[in-house]
Design an enzyme around this catalytic site. Structure first.
Site, mmCIF file in Angstrom:
data_model
loop_
_atom_site.group_PDB
_atom_site.id
_atom_site.type_symbol
_atom_site.label_atom_id
_atom_site.label_comp_id
_atom_site.label_asym_id
_atom_site.label_seq_id
_atom_site.Cartn_x
_atom_site.Cartn_y
_atom_site.Cartn_z
ATOM 1 N N SER A 178 0.838 -1.200 0.000
ATOM 2 C CA SER A 178 0.000 0.000 0.000
ATOM 3 C C SER A 178 0.867 1.242 0.000
ATOM 4 O O SER A 178 2.020 1.222 0.440
ATOM 5 C CB SER A 178 -0.893 0.007 1.251
ATOM 6 N N TYR A 191 -2.164 -1.364 10.357
ATOM 7 C CA TYR A 191 -2.296 -1.709 8.937
ATOM 8 C C TYR A 191 -1.077 -1.254 8.148
ATOM 9 O O TYR A 191 -0.477 -2.040 7.398
ATOM 10 C CB TYR A 191 -3.564 -1.063 8.379
#
Length: 286
Positions: A178, A191
């Site tokens: 990401s 995350y």
């Protein structure tokens, strides 16, 4: 490198006056690829989180390009059935493998079922992930921390470990990281930490497997419009999701899927240990 430091495919010693003539090179440069009607013809791909979003788009595109697909998901049966129907509309096989990727034995069985039912395995896409917003590290429970790490990075170790005996020269592993791995995220601390780990996992695994002819790469999407977004953010944040990138909008899964096709196919044959960045124009140190 061979003994003496010479590359494995060293060219004969030669030189020309600038700018050089390609027709006089030994051997000549390869500037054309074989024309393929389908870039993944005869391949089998296992995609985690393949029921929707980026994983669903990748499954559809892979099938369009000739691959049979195994889809791992947790419980979104309706979405998974829709992807399966779309894959099969391209004349390809699709199997659904529901289960919890936090369970190592499920990951092992998913790989075994893929090989047993589809015949072999050529492409592993480690894509499934979870995220939960918290304003402070003090609000992140141990259970949330375990769930995030076990889902996002432990599963990649397990799927890769059990897929590896079935992969061969020319196979490809693609991991979804990401943009948050590079710029961080104050509300997605656990995350973004896993996504940073995935970048390092990708680079290290690539170094381990590159001599076997197995290419390992990753994709680091920016804000992409997927069910994970509406499932993890409050309504007001969803309303403006993606408007802070240079393109001023969220991306679509179909805009990200071609990155995976490139890395899975022979088009990406000289790519190993790399991360692609479909993120709406944000410049990061990737």
């Amino acid at each position: 490198m061979q003994k003496g430091g010479e590359p494995k495919e060293a060219r004969p010693a030669q030189e020309q006056e600038m700018p050089g003539i390609e027709q006089k090179m030994t051997p000549k440069s390869k500037t054309e690829r074989p024309e393929l009607l389908q870039k993944l013809e005869g391949k089998v791909a296992l995609i985690t989180g393949g029921d929707s979003g980026i994983g669903g788009a990748v499954a559809r595109l892979f099938a369009q390009e000739g691959a049979d697909v195994a889809i791992v998901y947790i419980s979104e049966h309706q979405d998974a059935a829709t992807v399966k129907k779309d894959v099969e509309s391209h004349g390809r096989k699709c199997i659904l493998l529901p289960g919890n990727i936090r369970d190592e034995q499920f990951c092992k069985k998913a790989v075994e079922d893929t090989v047993q039912q589809l015949g072999h395995l050529d492409i592993l896409v480690n894509n499934a992930a979870t995220q939960t917003e918290q304003k402070s590290i003090e609000d992140i429970s141990t259970e949330q921390l375990k769930e995030t790490f076990e889902t996002n990075i432990f599963s990649m170790f397990w799927f890769t470990k059990y897929a590896l005996p079935h992969l061969k020269k020319g196979s490809s592993i693609i991991n979804t990281t990401s943009v948050t791995a590079y710029r961080g995220s104050p509300s997605l601390l656990d995350y973004s930490s896993t996504k940073g780990a995935i970048v390092t996992f990708t680079r290290s695994l690539s170094a381990q497997l590159v001599e076997k002819g197995i290419r390992v790469n990753g994709v680091a999407p920016g804000p992409i419009w997927t069910p994970l977004i509406v499932g993890s953010f409050e309504a007001d944040k969803v309303k403006t999701f993606g408007t802070d990138v240079p393109m001023k909008r969220a991306g679509e899964p179909a805009e990200v899927a071609p990155c995976y096709l490139f890395l899975a196919s022979d088009d990406g044959s000289y790519m190993a240990g790399q991360i692609l960045h479909p993120n709406g124009g944000e410049i990061i140190n990737g």
